[in-house]
Scaffold this active site. Structure first.
Site, mmCIF file in Angstrom:
data_model
loop_
_atom_site.group_PDB
_atom_site.id
_atom_site.type_symbol
_atom_site.label_atom_id
_atom_site.label_comp_id
_atom_site.label_asym_id
_atom_site.label_seq_id
_atom_site.Cartn_x
_atom_site.Cartn_y
_atom_site.Cartn_z
ATOM 1 N N ASP A 123 0.848 -1.197 0.000
ATOM 2 C CA ASP A 123 0.000 0.000 0.000
ATOM 3 C C ASP A 123 0.882 1.244 0.000
ATOM 4 O O ASP A 123 2.052 1.193 0.409
ATOM 5 C CB ASP A 123 -0.861 0.042 1.281
ATOM 6 N N ARG A 135 -1.674 -0.484 -8.305
ATOM 7 C CA ARG A 135 -3.022 -0.054 -7.931
ATOM 8 C C ARG A 135 -3.016 1.477 -8.012
ATOM 9 O O ARG A 135 -2.187 2.121 -7.380
ATOM 10 C CB ARG A 135 -3.361 -0.488 -6.509
HETATM 11 C C1 FAD Z 1 -8.983 -1.198 -2.916
HETATM 12 C C2 FAD Z 1 -8.519 0.143 -2.432
HETATM 13 C C3 FAD Z 1 -7.225 0.279 -1.938
HETATM 14 C C4 FAD Z 1 -6.765 1.527 -1.522
HETATM 15 N N1 FAD Z 1 -5.450 1.661 -1.144
HETATM 16 C C5 FAD Z 1 -4.977 2.887 -0.841
HETATM 17 C C6 FAD Z 1 -3.596 3.103 -0.591
HETATM 18 O O1 FAD Z 1 -2.764 2.184 -0.624
HETATM 19 N N2 FAD Z 1 -3.172 4.360 -0.293
HETATM 20 C C7 FAD Z 1 -4.061 5.426 -0.256
HETATM 21 O O2 FAD Z 1 -3.618 6.546 -0.014
HETATM 22 N N3 FAD Z 1 -5.378 5.239 -0.479
HETATM 23 C C8 FAD Z 1 -5.843 4.016 -0.771
HETATM 24 N N4 FAD Z 1 -7.190 3.852 -1.035
HETATM 25 C C9 FAD Z 1 -8.144 4.955 -0.742
HETATM 26 C C10 FAD Z 1 -8.311 5.886 -1.912
HETATM 27 O O3 FAD Z 1 -7.114 6.598 -2.116
HETATM 28 C C11 FAD Z 1 -9.460 6.868 -1.647
HETATM 29 O O4 FAD Z 1 -9.198 7.628 -0.505
HETATM 30 C C12 FAD Z 1 -10.807 6.205 -1.472
HETATM 31 O O5 FAD Z 1 -10.976 5.124 -2.355
HETATM 32 C C13 FAD Z 1 -11.931 7.215 -1.772
HETATM 33 O O6 FAD Z 1 -11.805 7.696 -3.081
HETATM 34 P P1 FAD Z 1 -12.821 7.271 -4.266
HETATM 35 O O7 FAD Z 1 -12.014 7.190 -5.529
HETATM 36 O O8 FAD Z 1 -13.542 6.048 -3.901
HETATM 37 O O9 FAD Z 1 -13.759 8.512 -4.475
HETATM 38 P P2 FAD Z 1 -14.709 9.309 -3.472
HETATM 39 O O10 FAD Z 1 -15.094 10.521 -4.231
HETATM 40 O O11 FAD Z 1 -14.105 9.486 -2.139
HETATM 41 O O12 FAD Z 1 -15.955 8.370 -3.295
HETATM 42 C C14 FAD Z 1 -16.886 8.163 -4.347
HETATM 43 C C15 FAD Z 1 -18.201 7.675 -3.763
HETATM 44 O O13 FAD Z 1 -18.003 6.398 -3.143
HETATM 45 C C16 FAD Z 1 -18.777 6.311 -1.954
HETATM 46 N N5 FAD Z 1 -17.880 6.219 -0.791
HETATM 47 C C17 FAD Z 1 -16.567 6.547 -0.758
HETATM 48 N N6 FAD Z 1 -16.048 6.273 0.458
HETATM 49 C C18 FAD Z 1 -17.065 5.784 1.196
HETATM 50 C C19 FAD Z 1 -17.175 5.297 2.531
HETATM 51 N N7 FAD Z 1 -16.130 5.267 3.344
HETATM 52 N N8 FAD Z 1 -18.370 4.849 2.948
HETATM 53 C C20 FAD Z 1 -19.453 4.850 2.123
HETATM 54 N N9 FAD Z 1 -19.409 5.292 0.855
HETATM 55 C C21 FAD Z 1 -18.244 5.757 0.403
HETATM 56 C C22 FAD Z 1 -19.618 7.541 -1.892
HETATM 57 O O14 FAD Z 1 -20.815 7.288 -2.588
HETATM 58 C C23 FAD Z 1 -18.770 8.530 -2.648
HETATM 59 O O15 FAD Z 1 -19.525 9.600 -3.154
HETATM 60 C C24 FAD Z 1 -7.652 2.627 -1.516
HETATM 61 C C25 FAD Z 1 -8.958 2.485 -2.007
HETATM 62 C C26 FAD Z 1 -9.384 1.279 -2.479
HETATM 63 C C27 FAD Z 1 -10.778 1.179 -3.046
#
Ligand code: FAD
Length: 304
Positions: free
Chosen positions: A125, A176
């Site tokens: 990660d 990723r």
């Molecule tokens: C498989 C995976 C691995 C990841 N690994 C890392 C990593 O190694 N390092 C890192 O910095 N980040 C990591 N992340 C987190 C990522 O960087 C984002 O902070 C996170 O995915 C939210 O961004 P989004 O693209 O989903 O968009 P957003 O705009 O945040 O979310 C889009 C929509 O998804 C839904 N949603 C989002 N979060 C939530 C929640 N918690 N509960 C309910 N609904 C929600 C809502 O409907 C929201 O409007 C990871 C995410 C995923 C999915």
């Protein structure tokens, strides 16, 4: 986020742990490896792959890093024994990066070797920007040593990411791509929602162009649509969609039904609290969940 939601997010750390646990329960498999095994096998039954994360980035002593590493070896053994379709995701700070960097490197090497012997992939990660160089350096070292079953994460929020993709491209890394969850200063990170989205797409294009295997980690519908346009016709070995446990599960099932590979991030462990807070803080509906849970506690349920 509305003003009320933002206010609730600010006071979240003051909310009793029991309530955080109840509200955030859907984001974690549970406290034990058995919980993770159960959740992963349920996901697998629905055609969904998993990546298992042992919660524990908040460590301050070498023996804690060793305990996390041990827990990962146990997770690898469970994945092999149960025949699960799963890999593992690790955080270098959990392996002691900030406590003893040499120990961290040794523990990661041992884990990657164990995983390779079992045919299981290890994803490193990406954490906050103070760890980016160390993470990429260790990744390069592992690849130089011949470890192929290891991948990294790049964050669209960081301005350096396009340059990192160019520099890593000759290695054809498994990457990723995600937005990035850490608050970073404007000098190194895009601050606007649309800027981050735009850079996500630019980075995704660059990764696909470079022939990388890409994990597209987002729940953002606009980004999912952008990604689906780009991967249409691509072989399954080139990409997978990735989501967090408990977030947009119905959309995930739709993706699978439409024939896209999906991997769900499955965290488990005793240190569920910090992870849960982070998930709640980025959940737009958090205020409603917390408020209704608090209300349920304050207003006793009437007997029927
Ligand atoms: C498989 C995976 C691995 C990841 N690994 C890392 C990593 O190694 N390092 C890192 O910095 N980040 C990591 N992340 C987190 C990522 O960087 C984002 O902070 C996170 O995915 C939210 O961004 P989004 O693209 O989903 O968009 P957003 O705009 O945040 O979310 C889009 C929509 O998804 C839904 N949603 C989002 N979060 C939530 C929640 N918690 N509960 C309910 N609904 C929600 C809502 O409907 C929201 O409007 C990871 C995410 C995923 C999915």
């Amino acid at each position: 986020m509305r003003v009320f939601d933002r206010a609730v997010v600010r006071v979240l750390p003051a909310v009793p742990r029991s309530i955080v646990r109840r509200v955030a329960g859907r984001y974690i498999a549970g406290s034990t490896l058995d919980d993770a095994r159960r959740v992963v096998s349920e996901l697998n039954a629905g055609g969904i792959r998993a990546t298992v994360d042992v919660l524990g980035e908040e460590i301050s002593r070498p023996d804690e890093a060793q305990a996390i590493a041990r827990a990962y070896h146990e997770a690898l053994a469970a994945i092999e024994t149960d025949g699960l379709d799963a890999n593992v995701s690790i955080k270098l700070t959990g392996f002691g990066l900030k406590v003893d960097a040499a120990l961290c490197r040794r523990l990661v090497r041992e884990l990657v070797s164990d995983a390779a012997a079992k045919g299981i992939f290890v994803r490193i990660d990406m954490e906050d920007s103070s760890t980016t160089d160390d993470t990429l350096d260790l990744y390069r070292a592992l690849r130089d040593e011949g470890h192929e079953g290891v991948g990294i994460v790049l964050q669209a929020a960081l301005k350096r990411t396009q340059g990192d993709i160019d520099a890593l491209a000759p290695l054809r890394p498994s990457v990723r791509i995600c937005k990035g969850i850490y608050l970073e200063p404007a000098s190194i990170a895009f601050q606007g929602f649309d800027e981050v989205r735009r850079n996500f797409v630019v980075c995704l294009d660059a990764l696909l162009e470079a022939g990388c295997r890409v994990g597209i980690a987002t729940h953002d519908e606009w980004l999912i649509e952008q990604a689906l346009e780009r991967v249409s016709g691509l072989d399954e070995s080139r990409y997978e969609m990735q989501m967090l446990l408990g977030v947009r599960a119905a959309r995930g099932r739709e993706l699978v039904a439409a024939g896209h590979p999906l991997r769900v991030y499955v965290p488990y462990g005793e240190q569920w609290y910090e992870y849960s807070l982070r998930r709640l803080q980025e959940n737009p509906k958090v205020a409603g969940y917390v408020a209704s849970d608090l209300l349920r506690r304050i207003v006793p349920r009437r007997s029927a």
